[in-house]
Design a protein around this motif. Structure first.
Motif, short mmCIF file in Angstrom:
data_model
loop_
_atom_site.label_atom_id
_atom_site.label_comp_id
_atom_site.label_asym_id
_atom_site.label_seq_id
_atom_site.Cartn_x
_atom_site.Cartn_y
_atom_site.Cartn_z
N VAL A 192 6.17 2.08 -2.10
CA VAL A 192 5.04 2.91 -2.52
C VAL A 192 4.36 2.25 -3.71
O VAL A 192 4.97 1.48 -4.44
CB VAL A 192 5.50 4.34 -2.89
CG1 VAL A 192 5.99 5.10 -1.67
CG2 VAL A 192 6.56 4.33 -3.97
N HIS A 229 3.10 8.56 -5.73
CA HIS A 229 2.69 8.64 -4.33
C HIS A 229 3.70 9.42 -3.49
O HIS A 229 3.40 9.80 -2.37
CB HIS A 229 2.43 7.25 -3.75
CG HIS A 229 1.13 6.69 -4.21
ND1 HIS A 229 -0.01 6.74 -3.44
CD2 HIS A 229 0.78 6.11 -5.37
CE1 HIS A 229 -1.01 6.20 -4.10
NE2 HIS A 229 -0.55 5.80 -5.28
N MET A 269 1.51 6.73 1.23
CA MET A 269 0.50 6.56 0.21
C MET A 269 -0.32 7.86 0.15
O MET A 269 -0.76 8.35 1.18
CB MET A 269 -0.41 5.38 0.55
CG MET A 269 -1.52 5.19 -0.43
SD MET A 269 -2.69 3.86 -0.04
CE MET A 269 -1.63 2.49 0.22
N ARG A 270 -0.48 8.37 -1.04
CA ARG A 270 -1.35 9.53 -1.24
C ARG A 270 -2.77 9.02 -1.39
O ARG A 270 -3.10 8.35 -2.37
CB ARG A 270 -0.92 10.33 -2.46
CG ARG A 270 0.32 11.16 -2.20
CD ARG A 270 0.72 12.01 -3.35
NE ARG A 270 -0.42 12.70 -3.98
CZ ARG A 270 -0.34 13.28 -5.16
NH1 ARG A 270 0.79 13.26 -5.84
NH2 ARG A 270 -1.39 13.89 -5.68
N HIS A 279 -0.11 7.77 5.39
CA HIS A 279 -1.09 8.31 4.46
C HIS A 279 -0.95 9.83 4.36
O HIS A 279 -1.03 10.52 5.36
CB HIS A 279 -2.52 7.98 4.92
CG HIS A 279 -2.81 6.52 4.90
ND1 HIS A 279 -3.34 5.90 3.79
CD2 HIS A 279 -2.63 5.56 5.82
CE1 HIS A 279 -3.48 4.61 4.04
NE2 HIS A 279 -3.06 4.38 5.27
#
Length: 101
Positions: A60, A65, A1-2, A33
């Motif tokens: 995602v 992401h 995950m961005r 992350h």
């Protein structure tokens, strides 16, 4: 995950990823992350963990992401498929978007 794309909704997105995994009969193990700097550390850790655990699915929130641009994104999806025989699922579509050959 961005984290920069989560926009303060990290917990909600993680819940949605867990729900998608469960509905597909998958076990959601961890969230990786990626920092706003986007140095690729989280992606490298994800790939290593997929190989270590002999896991083959990545969930995602959206393909953004993985990477913000189409060509790098496609390369990352191909790398997951090649290095870990992994499939990518998105909560955006609630579907599998790529299958490893």
């Amino acid at each position: 995950m961005r984290d920069d794309l989560a926009d303060g909704h990290t917990e909600e997105l993680e819940d949605a990823m867990c729900s998608l995994a469960a509905s597909a009969g998958l076990c959601f193990a961890a969230t990786f992350h990626e920092s706003p700097a986007g140095d690729g550390t989280a992606f490298a850790e994800l790939t290593a963990e997929l190989r270590r655990a002999d896991a083959h699915h990545v969930v995602v929130p959206s393909l953004d992401h993985l990477a913000g641009q189409t060509i790098p994104r496609d390369l990352l999806i191909a790398k997951l498929a090649h290095d870990a025989a992994a499939r990518v699922w998105t909560i955006e579509d609630c579907s599998e978007v790529r299958t490893a050959s």
